[in-house]
Scaffold this motif. Sequence first.
Motif, PDB file in Angstrom:
ATOM      1  N   SER A   1       0.793  -1.233   0.000  1.00 56.96           N
ATOM      2  CA  SER A   1       0.000   0.000   0.000  1.00 56.96           C
ATOM      3  C   SER A   1       0.827   1.286   0.000  1.00 56.96           C
ATOM      4  CB  SER A   1      -0.962   0.006   1.190  1.00 56.96           C
ATOM      5  OG  SER A   1      -0.268  -0.127   2.405  1.00 56.96           O
ATOM      6  N   SER A   2       1.959   1.303   0.692  1.00 60.83           N
ATOM      7  CA  SER A   2       2.732   2.558   0.765  1.00 60.83           C
ATOM      8  C   SER A   2       3.120   3.104  -0.606  1.00 60.83           C
ATOM      9  CB  SER A   2       3.966   2.383   1.646  1.00 60.83           C
ATOM     10  OG  SER A   2       3.578   2.313   2.995  1.00 60.83           O
ATOM     11  N   PRO A   3       3.599   2.277  -1.545  1.00 61.48           N
ATOM     12  CA  PRO A   3       3.876   2.825  -2.878  1.00 61.48           C
ATOM     13  C   PRO A   3       2.625   3.351  -3.580  1.00 61.48           C
ATOM     14  CG  PRO A   3       4.993   0.721  -2.591  1.00 61.48           C
ATOM     15  CD  PRO A   3       4.072   0.882  -1.414  1.00 61.48           C
ATOM     16  N   CYS A   4       1.478   2.739  -3.315  1.00 62.92           N
ATOM     17  CA  CYS A   4       0.237   3.180  -3.960  1.00 62.92           C
ATOM     18  C   CYS A   4      -0.207   4.555  -3.467  1.00 62.92           C
ATOM     19  CB  CYS A   4      -0.869   2.154  -3.723  1.00 62.92           C
ATOM     20  SG  CYS A   4      -0.586   0.574  -4.561  1.00 62.92           S
ATOM     21  N   TYR A   5       0.202   4.908  -2.261  1.00 65.96           N
ATOM     22  CA  TYR A   5      -0.175   6.187  -1.645  1.00 65.96           C
ATOM     23  C   TYR A   5       0.993   7.172  -1.599  1.00 65.96           C
ATOM     24  CZ  TYR A   5      -4.657   4.309  -0.120  1.00 65.96           C
ATOM     25  OH  TYR A   5      -5.933   3.789  -0.094  1.00 65.96           O
ATOM     26  N   ALA A   6       2.039   6.925  -2.371  1.00 62.30           N
ATOM     27  CA  ALA A   6       3.270   7.715  -2.280  1.00 62.30           C
ATOM     28  C   ALA A   6       3.085   9.193  -2.611  1.00 62.30           C
ATOM     29  CB  ALA A   6       4.350   7.115  -3.181  1.00 62.30           C
ATOM     30  N   MET A   7       1.998   9.548  -3.297  1.00 60.27           N
ATOM     31  CA  MET A   7       1.810  10.948  -3.695  1.00 60.27           C
ATOM     32  C   MET A   7       1.225  11.829  -2.585  1.00 60.27           C
ATOM     33  SD  MET A   7      -1.009   9.106  -4.285  1.00 60.27           S
ATOM     34  CE  MET A   7      -0.568   8.245  -5.765  1.00 60.27           C
ATOM     35  N   LEU A   8       0.802  11.220  -1.482  1.00 61.58           N
ATOM     36  CA  LEU A   8       0.198  12.005  -0.403  1.00 61.58           C
ATOM     37  C   LEU A   8       1.256  12.829   0.328  1.00 61.58           C
ATOM     38  CD1 LEU A   8      -2.316   9.461   1.153  1.00 61.58           C
ATOM     39  CD2 LEU A   8      -2.753  11.229  -0.555  1.00 61.58           C
ATOM     40  N   PRO A   9       0.882  13.972   0.882  1.00 62.91           N
ATOM     41  CA  PRO A   9       1.857  14.829   1.573  1.00 62.91           C
ATOM     42  C   PRO A   9       2.578  14.119   2.729  1.00 62.91           C
ATOM     43  CG  PRO A   9      -0.218  15.991   1.259  1.00 62.91           C
ATOM     44  CD  PRO A   9      -0.442  14.577   0.830  1.00 62.91           C
ATOM     45  N   ASP A  10       1.858  13.356   3.548  1.00 60.43           N
ATOM     46  CA  ASP A  10       2.470  12.621   4.657  1.00 60.43           C
ATOM     47  C   ASP A  10       2.678  11.173   4.249  1.00 60.43           C
ATOM     48  OD1 ASP A  10       2.493  14.807   6.375  1.00 60.43           O
ATOM     49  OD2 ASP A  10       0.427  14.419   7.002  1.00 60.43           O
ATOM     50  N   ARG A  11       3.412  10.966   3.184  1.00 58.57           N
ATOM     51  CA  ARG A  11       3.544   9.613   2.646  1.00 58.57           C
ATOM     52  C   ARG A  11       4.261   8.685   3.624  1.00 58.57           C
ATOM     53  NH1 ARG A  11       7.416  12.100  -1.543  1.00 58.57           N
ATOM     54  NH2 ARG A  11       9.403  11.888  -0.499  1.00 58.57           N
ATOM     55  N   THR A  12       3.889   7.425   3.539  1.00 56.66           N
ATOM     56  CA  THR A  12       4.509   6.400   4.387  1.00 56.66           C
ATOM     57  C   THR A  12       5.610   5.668   3.628  1.00 56.66           C
ATOM     58  OG1 THR A  12       2.822   4.781   3.751  1.00 56.66           O
ATOM     59  CG2 THR A  12       2.421   6.099   5.748  1.00 56.66           C
ATOM     60  N   PHE A  13       5.788   5.997   2.376  1.00 53.64           N
ATOM     61  CA  PHE A  13       6.872   5.444   1.575  1.00 53.64           C
ATOM     62  C   PHE A  13       8.122   6.246   1.921  1.00 53.64           C
ATOM     63  CE2 PHE A  13       9.382   4.614  -2.208  1.00 53.64           C
ATOM     64  CZ  PHE A  13       9.104   3.276  -2.464  1.00 53.64           C
ATOM     65  N   THR A  14       8.819   5.810   2.971  1.00 51.96           N
ATOM     66  CA  THR A  14       9.955   6.563   3.508  1.00 51.96           C
ATOM     67  C   THR A  14      11.084   5.611   3.897  1.00 51.96           C
ATOM     68  OG1 THR A  14       9.086   6.414   5.755  1.00 51.96           O
ATOM     69  CG2 THR A  14       8.456   8.360   4.489  1.00 51.96           C
ATOM     70  N   GLY A  15      12.169   6.209   4.403  1.00 53.18           N
ATOM     71  CA  GLY A  15      13.278   5.421   4.943  1.00 53.18           C
ATOM     72  C   GLY A  15      13.887   4.486   3.918  1.00 53.18           C
ATOM     73  N   ARG A  16      14.079   3.230   4.346  1.00 53.00           N
ATOM     74  CA  ARG A  16      14.733   2.242   3.483  1.00 53.00           C
ATOM     75  C   ARG A  16      13.902   1.877   2.261  1.00 53.00           C
ATOM     76  NH1 ARG A  16      16.298  -2.384   7.547  1.00 53.00           N
ATOM     77  NH2 ARG A  16      14.409  -1.631   8.539  1.00 53.00           N
ATOM     78  N   MET A  17      12.650   2.313   2.215  1.00 58.97           N
ATOM     79  CA  MET A  17      11.843   2.018   1.041  1.00 58.97           C
ATOM     80  C   MET A  17      12.403   2.712  -0.200  1.00 58.97           C
ATOM     81  SD  MET A  17       8.028   1.730   2.591  1.00 58.97           S
ATOM     82  CE  MET A  17       7.429   0.544   1.404  1.00 58.97           C
ATOM     83  N   PHE A  18      13.257   3.714   0.001  1.00 60.39           N
ATOM     84  CA  PHE A  18      13.922   4.370  -1.126  1.00 60.39           C
ATOM     85  C   PHE A  18      15.218   3.667  -1.524  1.00 60.39           C
ATOM     86  CE2 PHE A  18      11.162   7.915   0.061  1.00 60.39           C
ATOM     87  CZ  PHE A  18      10.722   8.314  -1.191  1.00 60.39           C
ATOM     88  N   ASP A  19      15.603   2.649  -0.788  1.00 63.21           N
ATOM     89  CA  ASP A  19      16.785   1.855  -1.112  1.00 63.21           C
ATOM     90  C   ASP A  19      16.330   0.706  -2.013  1.00 63.21           C
ATOM     91  OD1 ASP A  19      18.821  -0.055  -1.171  1.00 63.21           O
ATOM     92  OD2 ASP A  19      19.323   0.177   0.947  1.00 63.21           O
TER      93      ASP A  19
END
Length: 195
Positions: free
Chosen positions: A69-87
């Motif tokens: 779900s986090s990638p699906c909601y990545a465009m939101l201002p308080d996105r949960t796609f953070t931290g190591r998810m960018f690795d």
Amino acid sequence: MIVVEGPDGSGKTTLVKRIMESKLGSELELMPRAVSKDAKSLTKIDDYIEEELGKGFGMRLYDRFALISSPCYAMLPDRTFTGRMFDSVWLRGQNDKLHQVDPVIIMCLPTLDTVVGNTRIGDDNRVVQNDIEAIYINYLSYWASHGSNTSMMIWDYHNPDQQRLDSLLQWAKGRVEIELNGVERRTKKWKTDFS
């Protein structure tokens, strides 16, 4: 590991309640959510993903799983796609683990018009209203690239496939029972039997 996924307004939480109230529900552990209704992280998402995948398959029910779900909601201002998810190496490794765990994934995807209409009702979905079409498309894309997996299904509450849902849930229960008894997994055969 049973994951109910889908955009806001897709009937996901209603389906989770229905599963928990079913005969099988007493054998399931409903896992706490990692993200709140207003799309804020309730825990460190990357650690949560690793910890939950580390448990392997089991009779646990998730109302969303952050790796999906986090990638699906990545465009939101308080996105949960953070931290190591960018690795990209870490992210690929977690997706490989998800594939190895092979959870039952029930993707709630009624029509886009239904989802848009449902998110316009009340204040519960205010945080996603402006981005709901993009969120829906992200989920549809996930389905298009993973939906051939036989332990996944689409759930449209307007046209529910109760027989397929029941088969997947029984397959999950049988898989857990066999693994607990130390019997070699025959995943492909089970999936064929319940497909």
